[in-house]
Design an enzyme around this catalytic site. Sequence first.
Site, short mmCIF file in Angstrom:
data_model
loop_
_atom_site.label_atom_id
_atom_site.label_comp_id
_atom_site.label_asym_id
_atom_site.label_seq_id
_atom_site.Cartn_x
_atom_site.Cartn_y
_atom_site.Cartn_z
N THR A 20 -2.81 0.51 0.82
CA THR A 20 -2.43 -0.66 0.84
C THR A 20 -1.14 -0.74 -0.33
O THR A 20 -0.74 -1.76 -0.49
CB THR A 20 -3.45 -1.65 0.45
OG1 THR A 20 -4.04 -1.47 -0.86
CG2 THR A 20 -4.54 -1.73 1.45
N ASP A 44 -8.04 1.48 0.58
CA ASP A 44 -7.46 2.15 -0.67
C ASP A 44 -6.70 0.98 -1.31
O ASP A 44 -5.75 0.57 -0.99
CB ASP A 44 -6.86 3.28 -0.57
CG ASP A 44 -6.65 4.01 -1.90
OD1 ASP A 44 -7.28 4.47 -2.63
OD2 ASP A 44 -5.40 3.67 -2.50
N TYR A 49 -1.73 -2.85 -7.75
CA TYR A 49 -1.03 -3.26 -6.52
C TYR A 49 -0.87 -4.72 -6.32
O TYR A 49 -0.08 -5.14 -5.49
CB TYR A 49 -1.75 -2.53 -5.26
CG TYR A 49 -2.10 -1.07 -5.14
CD1 TYR A 49 -1.18 -0.26 -6.16
CD2 TYR A 49 -2.72 -0.64 -4.33
CE1 TYR A 49 -1.24 1.26 -6.05
CE2 TYR A 49 -2.66 0.76 -4.18
CZ TYR A 49 -2.26 1.55 -4.95
OH TYR A 49 -2.35 3.06 -5.21
N LYS A 78 -8.74 1.19 -8.53
CA LYS A 78 -8.34 1.87 -9.60
C LYS A 78 -8.08 1.15 -10.84
O LYS A 78 -7.59 -0.22 -10.96
CB LYS A 78 -7.16 2.80 -9.34
CG LYS A 78 -7.29 3.42 -7.96
CD LYS A 78 -5.87 4.15 -7.67
CE LYS A 78 -5.95 4.71 -6.18
NZ LYS A 78 -5.68 3.28 -5.25
N HIS A 111 -6.78 5.24 -12.69
CA HIS A 111 -5.25 5.43 -11.91
C HIS A 111 -4.30 6.53 -12.60
O HIS A 111 -4.07 7.30 -11.63
CB HIS A 111 -4.59 3.95 -11.89
CG HIS A 111 -3.68 3.82 -10.66
ND1 HIS A 111 -3.37 2.85 -10.25
CD2 HIS A 111 -3.21 4.77 -9.79
CE1 HIS A 111 -2.71 2.85 -9.02
NE2 HIS A 111 -2.43 4.15 -8.92
N SER A 154 -7.30 9.70 -11.02
CA SER A 154 -6.28 9.86 -9.93
C SER A 154 -5.20 10.55 -10.80
O SER A 154 -5.28 10.33 -11.87
CB SER A 154 -5.92 8.54 -9.48
OG SER A 154 -4.75 8.51 -8.63
N ASN A 155 -4.38 11.12 -10.29
CA ASN A 155 -3.27 12.09 -10.84
C ASN A 155 -3.45 12.93 -12.08
O ASN A 155 -2.80 12.91 -13.09
CB ASN A 155 -2.02 11.07 -11.18
CG ASN A 155 -1.75 9.83 -10.36
OD1 ASN A 155 -1.43 10.65 -9.35
ND2 ASN A 155 -1.95 8.71 -10.12
N GLN A 176 -8.19 11.39 -6.47
CA GLN A 176 -7.01 10.99 -5.76
C GLN A 176 -5.67 11.62 -6.24
O GLN A 176 -5.35 11.41 -7.43
CB GLN A 176 -6.83 9.56 -5.64
CG GLN A 176 -5.76 9.28 -4.42
CD GLN A 176 -5.94 7.64 -4.10
OE1 GLN A 176 -4.81 6.89 -4.33
NE2 GLN A 176 -7.06 7.04 -3.89
N LEU A 205 2.28 11.38 4.27
CA LEU A 205 3.33 11.67 5.07
C LEU A 205 4.85 11.89 4.46
O LEU A 205 5.80 11.90 4.90
CB LEU A 205 3.59 10.45 5.95
CG LEU A 205 2.29 10.00 6.73
CD1 LEU A 205 2.54 8.83 7.68
CD2 LEU A 205 1.94 11.19 7.81
N GLY A 206 4.59 11.94 3.19
CA GLY A 206 5.78 12.21 2.11
C GLY A 206 6.32 11.11 1.76
O GLY A 206 7.77 11.13 1.43
#
Length: 309
Positions: A20, A44, A49, A78, A111, A154-155, A176, A205-206
Amino acid sequence: MSRCMILNTGSKMPTIGFGTYLLTGDALRSSLDYALFLGYRLIDTAYRYGNEADIGQVLKDRIKAGKLKRKEVFITTKIMKTHLKRAATIHCHQKSLHDLGTSYADSVLIHNPWGVLDYGSNGNVKFDTTHFTETWSALQSLFQGGSARSIGVSNFTVKQLETILGCSGPPPSHLQLECHAYLAQNKLKNFCDLNKIIVTAFAPLGAPARQGDSSEKEKRLLSDPCIVQISKRVKKSPAQVLLKFLLQRGFVVIPKSSNNDRIKENFELTNWKLSHKDMDMIFKLDCGVRYFKFNSSKGHPEYFPDEDF
């Protein structure tokens, strides 16, 4: 390919989710409602966001109409990098739950491992030096209290994961990170497999809609000749090939789209496989292209160095 993976908590996590990021308002509500209609059961999102209230409204409407039960949906959210201090982490989590209209999240992630206090009007970033282990301790408390059914990050790099694993208490169940055919993330995936940590690939998908530098704009996965060639041979779209590549490697994927045809297409990933030859061809595309560089965080002591990309 299984529709679910088992976290180290024993919970089931769907392998295909609805991302999202950058979706809000009517576009999000319409797209998410259609995704849930199709059978998506992983959502997600993140405090950052700004769309959790919209997601909560869709869930509320579907549950009220008898079309969905809360226990059937897996929600990942997150903790924002401006909320790494313990009290701020708990506040961030509570706000997410309030907006989502739920008493618990299925997975709560830190996050980013680097903290930010403020973004100055002149573009200068004021960093927060709160160590992510303080945030992690808060997440462990949320997990033990039941408002976070699983916790993760994440990251994060391998070294940062090792630090988290060195903490006492419940271990992470979920990582993630950005991963796609141009950024294979073999080192992190192998490490997580050894430590029973499920890995979700964002930007699978890049990130075709994301603005990058001139060299990145030329490297668009969906039009890569190798991907196009394979997609024609297997009679699937380039997006389906890229997602299947990650699923066969054991990743969870969270593609994002507001187009109903693509939302449906991204979910049609069962009952077919890529051959070993196809997988090998795609692996050879790995060239270290990263679309999410978090440049504003360069200079923070926890910002990942180039060798960890």
